[in-house]
Structures are given as structure tokens and as C-alpha cells.
Design an enzyme around this catalytic site. Structure first.
Site, PDB file in Angstrom:
ATOM      1  N   HIS A 290      -7.119 -19.536  11.713  1.00 43.07           N
ATOM      2  CA  HIS A 290      -8.574 -20.168  11.366  1.00 43.07           C
ATOM      3  C   HIS A 290      -9.069 -19.070  10.310  1.00 43.07           C
ATOM      4  O   HIS A 290      -9.540 -19.477   9.358  1.00 43.07           O
ATOM      5  CB  HIS A 290      -9.508 -20.609  12.428  1.00 43.07           C
ATOM      6  CG  HIS A 290     -10.863 -20.627  12.010  1.00 43.07           C
ATOM      7  ND1 HIS A 290     -11.145 -21.978  11.573  1.00 43.07           N
ATOM      8  CD2 HIS A 290     -11.707 -19.992  11.829  1.00 43.07           C
ATOM      9  CE1 HIS A 290     -12.604 -21.883  11.228  1.00 43.07           C
ATOM     10  NE2 HIS A 290     -12.933 -20.370  11.281  1.00 43.07           N
TER      11      HIS A 290
ATOM     12  N   ASP B 177       0.886  -1.293   0.141  1.00 43.80           N
ATOM     13  CA  ASP B 177       0.030  -0.024   0.047  1.00 43.80           C
ATOM     14  C   ASP B 177       0.751   1.305   0.085  1.00 43.80           C
ATOM     15  O   ASP B 177       2.038   1.074   0.409  1.00 43.80           O
ATOM     16  CB  ASP B 177      -0.969  -0.126   1.205  1.00 43.80           C
ATOM     17  CG  ASP B 177      -2.299   0.909   1.152  1.00 43.80           C
ATOM     18  OD1 ASP B 177      -2.003   1.664   0.068  1.00 43.80           O
ATOM     19  OD2 ASP B 177      -2.786   1.013   2.041  1.00 43.80           O
ATOM     20  N   SER B 178       0.524   2.314  -0.724  1.00 44.60           N
ATOM     21  CA  SER B 178       1.440   3.468  -0.881  1.00 44.60           C
ATOM     22  C   SER B 178       1.450   4.163   0.350  1.00 44.60           C
ATOM     23  O   SER B 178       2.627   4.923   0.232  1.00 44.60           O
ATOM     24  CB  SER B 178       0.794   4.423  -1.927  1.00 44.60           C
ATOM     25  OG  SER B 178      -0.568   5.030  -1.409  1.00 44.60           O
TER      26      SER B 178
ATOM     27  N   CYS C 129      -8.122 -26.080   8.966  1.00 37.92           N
ATOM     28  CA  CYS C 129      -6.968 -25.351   9.180  1.00 37.92           C
ATOM     29  C   CYS C 129      -6.430 -25.978  10.519  1.00 37.92           C
ATOM     30  O   CYS C 129      -6.865 -26.846  10.996  1.00 37.92           O
ATOM     31  CB  CYS C 129      -7.885 -23.845   9.687  1.00 37.92           C
ATOM     32  SG  CYS C 129      -8.620 -23.782  11.356  1.00 37.92           S
TER      33      CYS C 129
ATOM     34  N   CYS D 130      -8.580 -26.190  13.746  1.00 39.10           N
ATOM     35  CA  CYS D 130      -9.806 -27.032  13.738  1.00 39.10           C
ATOM     36  C   CYS D 130      -9.353 -28.670  13.509  1.00 39.10           C
ATOM     37  O   CYS D 130      -9.978 -29.303  14.119  1.00 39.10           O
ATOM     38  CB  CYS D 130     -10.607 -26.675  12.498  1.00 39.10           C
ATOM     39  SG  CYS D 130     -11.574 -25.211  12.872  1.00 39.10           S
TER      40      CYS D 130
ATOM     41  N   ASP E 109      -8.463  -6.920   0.129  1.00 42.28           N
ATOM     42  CA  ASP E 109      -7.617  -6.908   1.629  1.00 42.28           C
ATOM     43  C   ASP E 109      -8.345  -6.322   2.753  1.00 42.28           C
ATOM     44  O   ASP E 109      -9.374  -5.483   2.466  1.00 42.28           O
ATOM     45  CB  ASP E 109      -6.281  -6.428   1.426  1.00 42.28           C
ATOM     46  CG  ASP E 109      -6.505  -4.806   1.691  1.00 42.28           C
ATOM     47  OD1 ASP E 109      -6.266  -4.416   2.846  1.00 42.28           O
ATOM     48  OD2 ASP E 109      -7.154  -4.082   0.654  1.00 42.28           O
TER      49      ASP E 109
ATOM     50  N   GLN F 186     -10.819   7.396  -7.046  1.00 39.56           N
ATOM     51  CA  GLN F 186     -11.328   7.807  -5.857  1.00 39.56           C
ATOM     52  C   GLN F 186     -12.490   8.649  -6.229  1.00 39.56           C
ATOM     53  O   GLN F 186     -12.973   8.847  -7.357  1.00 39.56           O
ATOM     54  CB  GLN F 186     -10.288   8.983  -5.035  1.00 39.56           C
ATOM     55  CG  GLN F 186      -9.205   8.072  -4.319  1.00 39.56           C
ATOM     56  CD  GLN F 186      -9.750   7.428  -3.254  1.00 39.56           C
ATOM     57  OE1 GLN F 186     -10.648   7.587  -2.555  1.00 39.56           O
ATOM     58  NE2 GLN F 186      -8.564   7.005  -2.384  1.00 39.56           N
TER      59      GLN F 186
ATOM     60  N   PHE G 102      -3.363   5.846   2.550  1.00 37.69           N
ATOM     61  CA  PHE G 102      -4.376   5.619   3.333  1.00 37.69           C
ATOM     62  C   PHE G 102      -4.113   6.460   4.640  1.00 37.69           C
ATOM     63  O   PHE G 102      -5.078   6.865   5.582  1.00 37.69           O
ATOM     64  CB  PHE G 102      -4.780   4.189   3.820  1.00 37.69           C
ATOM     65  CG  PHE G 102      -5.744   3.975   4.661  1.00 37.69           C
ATOM     66  CD1 PHE G 102      -6.988   4.372   4.294  1.00 37.69           C
ATOM     67  CD2 PHE G 102      -5.730   3.726   5.833  1.00 37.69           C
ATOM     68  CE1 PHE G 102      -8.184   4.236   5.062  1.00 37.69           C
ATOM     69  CE2 PHE G 102      -6.887   3.513   6.849  1.00 37.69           C
ATOM     70  CZ  PHE G 102      -7.928   3.702   6.246  1.00 37.69           C
TER      71      PHE G 102
ATOM     72  N   CYS H 146     -13.412 -28.292   8.793  1.00 42.39           N
ATOM     73  CA  CYS H 146     -12.419 -26.962   8.446  1.00 42.39           C
ATOM     74  C   CYS H 146     -11.018 -27.846   8.566  1.00 42.39           C
ATOM     75  O   CYS H 146     -10.771 -28.640   9.531  1.00 42.39           O
ATOM     76  CB  CYS H 146     -12.494 -25.940   9.446  1.00 42.39           C
ATOM     77  SG  CYS H 146     -11.193 -24.716   8.958  1.00 42.39           S
TER      78      CYS H 146
ATOM     79  N   GLY I 253     -11.217   4.512  -1.059  1.00 46.71           N
ATOM     80  CA  GLY I 253     -12.112   5.345  -0.491  1.00 46.71           C
ATOM     81  C   GLY I 253     -13.460   4.984   0.055  1.00 46.71           C
ATOM     82  O   GLY I 253     -14.384   5.685   0.060  1.00 46.71           O
TER      83      GLY I 253
END
Length: 394
Positions: free
Chosen positions: A360, A109-110, A331, A334, A291, A214, A113, A329, A241
Site C-alpha cells: 500500500h 547507491d555508491s 493497491c 485496499c 528515494d 555536498q 552513505f 485506493c 547529505g
């Protein structure tokens, strides 16, 4: 309606022999199924990027863990790594991939944010943004060129353009000026990254650039901006945004309006989103990349995701519950541990409890995306979305 896409025009070449390419394999309605070829491997889309802001997933999750739970892309933050340990430190140690021992794609990320989130510690000007570090208060300047230089030092696979993320309650006049500045910054980002990718000492000379749309919740501003940045033929495009205070209805309305104006043959990334329901809805509107900190943040507080909704393992009802977090599951939590044991760890403030919940949740998100891809491949995404959303509400 399900449509299989044939390969189109020849893809753009990066520095050297490697070819960047987004293969749009299939569409089911507006939902897209693709493969994004990068210098660090192929990304199957739609994809959820696991967020490691400071080059690590919070909750004691290692890169070996990320491999085991099906992570395709790790996301780190330019501003945070610039502040600590310093991007030049990371460059001297061989770049972010070597530093964190991760051989798959990384998106950085730049830092844009932080223009939004550190509102009380910054001043925005045409040249860039003046910050105070949230750690020690020292003064920091970051503009488009600085953001690209830091991301180049980090040597991520994908660099995000430096932008301003205006508040969802900002007035129209402010947002119009902000968007125009973000466009000017994008041109500067592209020029600087092209320069950096040509330098002899650059670690990743094939670093890609995504531009960011944006415009707040104003459809006409969003569409105008989408048209402007689409003309630049970047490697990918993000919608920024959103998920900053507006309603889910506004988020979906904006996506429906703006995504059709972004190139179909490039990945579309919805930044900072979101819940499993948000992801299902956004995929249905043509989004490829996601994300969000929810899986790790909620996991550290004992909140875990299942196909029948979210559970709070601190609740007394799980004190004697010998079942795994979710039946079936695969994971690490689990496969071996009960809800009762994990609840005990959380109550006792043992790090293992947080770690198991985070593992999980990330596994859940990564494999939800796998199921989404399978549903699009099969041409039954609409039914899959409907049944999955109904399950969350049961």
C-alpha cells in the site's frame, strides 16, 4: 508560472548507438516535468525510486509486485551487495537486472552513505574508506575506483559517484575538506567508469554516472561545489547529505540555494528523502528523483500513508473497521482487505500484514508522483501542492 520546454541541443551519446537524454518537457514555477531516457527504459519524472537495498524490497515484495504498483525505478546499495552475496557473484549471474528479474531502470547507491552510517566501523583517507563489515567484521576497502568496479559488476542503469556524507553537525572546516575530497573522488569515479564501460566483458557498457553535491547546511560551500560538479557534464546530479539530522527548514533552504546552480537539462536527485510532504516541497524547488526507506520501513510497523495523513493500524480503533486502508485506493491491499483484517495480521505477526502495508505505501508513493506529474503537466502544481498538504494535516 507554467513554461513548456522545447527540445534543445543534441543529447550526449553513450557507448554504442543508444543516446542518453533528459527531456525537460515543462516547468511550472520551479517544478520540472521530464522524461529521462536510459538503456533500460524511459523514466517519467518527478519519480520516487523504490528502495531494495539488498536487491529486494523488505516486506516480501517481488519484482512482479513492483510492476503492478507502478514502480519505475528500483534502487539497490553497492556496499550491501558487495558484502552479500558479492558483486562478482551478481556479475557471473548476468547482472542485477537478471539476478532480481527486473527489466526497468536500477540505480545503485555508491556505498558513500555507509561512510556516514557506519561511523564507528570506518576510517576515511584520501585513497578511500576502510570499513569493517557490519555482518562479520571483516576488513573492507572502498574508494572511487572500487565503488565504480562494484557498480559496473552489478550492471545498474545509473551508478552514483563515491562521496563522503558528512554529519549535519560537522564544523565548517571539516565540511570544506570533505567536499574537496568528494570532488577529487568524483574525477576518479568518472575516469574509472569511462574505462569500465569500454571493457569487453562489462555487462552494461552504457552505465550512467550521477555526481553528488555536498556541503552540509552551508549555502556558500554547497553553491561552490554545485558549480564545480556541474562543469563536468555528468548524466545527472544528486543533492546528498540532507535528511541526516538537520531541520526541514534547513533542507528546503539548501535546496532553494543549490538547485539553481545544477544543470536544468539534467535530472536532480534528492537522496534519502523523504516524507510525502518533503517530496511535494522539493518538487516545488526543482527536484526530479527521490528515494526513501520510509514506505517500506513504516509499512512493516503497521504505519500506512493516506491522503488524510498516516494511520497506525495497531491502534485499537481499527479492530472492527471494515474499510480499506484508504477508500478509492487501487493497491492490492485496499482492493480486497479491511483495516480490521490487516490489523489482526500485524498483531498476530503474520508476514502478510507487513507485506500488504508495504505494498500500500509503495503504491501510495508511486501514485502520488503520478499525480504530481499530472499537476505539472496541467500547470496547476502550486494549487495541487497546497491542497495535498492541507489534506495530510486534516
Amino acid at each position: 508560472m507554467s513554461v513548456t520546454i522545447k527540445k534543445g541541443d543534441a543529447p550526449r551519446c553513450g557507448t554504442g548507438a543508444f543516446v542518453f537524454m533528459y527531456e525537460l518537457l515543462k516547468k511550472d514555477g520551479k517544478a520540472k516535468r521530464g522524461k529521462f531516457h536510459t538503456v533500460h527504459g524511459i523514466i517519467e519524472t518527478p519519480v520516487f525510486m523504490n528502495v531494495g537495498t539488498a536487491a529486494a524490497i523488505k516486506g516480501a515484495v517481488s519484482t512482479e509486485d513492483l510492476q503492478k504498483i507502478g514502480t519505475q525505478v528500483e534502487l539497490s546499495n553497492t556496499y550491501h551487495l558487495h558484502v552479500r552475496p558479492g558483486d562478482m557473484v551478481v556479475k557471473k549471474l548476468g547482472g542485477l537486472h537478471k539476478f532480481m528479474v527486473w527489466d526497468k531502470p536500477i540505480l545503485t547507491d555508491s556505498g558513500g552513505f555507509q561512510v556516514f552510517s557506519l561511523a564507528g566501523l570506518r576510517k576515511i583517507k584520501e585513497e578511500g574508506v576502510y570499513f569493517q563489515s557490519h555482518i562479520d567484521g571483516r576488513k573492507i576497502f572502498m574508494g572511487p575506483e572500487e565503488s565504480m568496479q562494484i557498480q559496473s559488476n552489478l550492471a545498474s542503469t545509473i551508478a552514483m559517484a563515491f562521496d563522503e556524507c558528512p554529519s549535519s553537525i560537522a564544523d565548517r572546516e571539516y565540511i570544506e575538506k570533505s567536499v574537496d575530497r568528494t570532488t577529487r573522488w568524483l574525477y576518479r569515479c568518472r575516469e574509472e567508469l569511462d574505462r569500465l564501460n569500454g571493457l569487453e566483458d562489462t555487462i552494461n557498457k552504457r552505465q550512467m554516472l550521477f555526481g553528488i553535491n555536498q556541503g552540509g547546511i552551508y549555502e556558500d560551500i554547497r553553491i561552490r561545489h554545485a558549480k564545480e560538479i556541474a562543469a563536468l557534464n555528468l548524466d545527472g546530479y544528486a543533492v546528498g547529505g540532507l535528511a541526516v539530522g538537520e531541520s526541514h527548514e534547513d533542507m528546503y533552504r539548501i535546496l532553494e540555494s543549490v538547485v539553481p546552480y545544477l544543470p536544468e537539462d539534467k535530472p536532480v536527485y534528492l537522496m534519502g528523502v523523504g516524507t510525502p510532504s518533503n517530496i511535494l516541497e522539493a518538487v516545488d524547488r526543482g527536484v526530479d528523483f527521490f528515494d526513501c526507506v520510509y514506505p517500506s520501513r513504516n509499512g512493516r510497523h503497521g504505519h500506512v500513508y493516506t491522503r488524510t495523513g498516516k494511520l497506525n493500524l495497531f491502534n485499537a480503533r481499527y479492530e472492527l473497521d471494515e474499510r480499506p486502508i484508504e477508500e478509492g485506493c487501487g493497491c492490492p491491499a485496499c482492493r480486497k482487505y479491511s483495516r480490521a483484517y490487516i490489523r489482526h495480521l500485524l498483531k498476530a505477526k503474520e508476514m502478510l500484514g507487513m507485506r500488504l502495508c508495504v505494498l500500500h505505501n509503495l503504491y501510495f508513493y508511486n501514485h502520488l508522483m503520478e499525480d504530481i506529474r499530472t499537476a505539472i503537466d496541467s500547470g496547476n502544481y502550486s494549487d495541487f501542492k497546497k491542497k495535498t498538504l492541507e489534506g495530510f494535516e486534516s
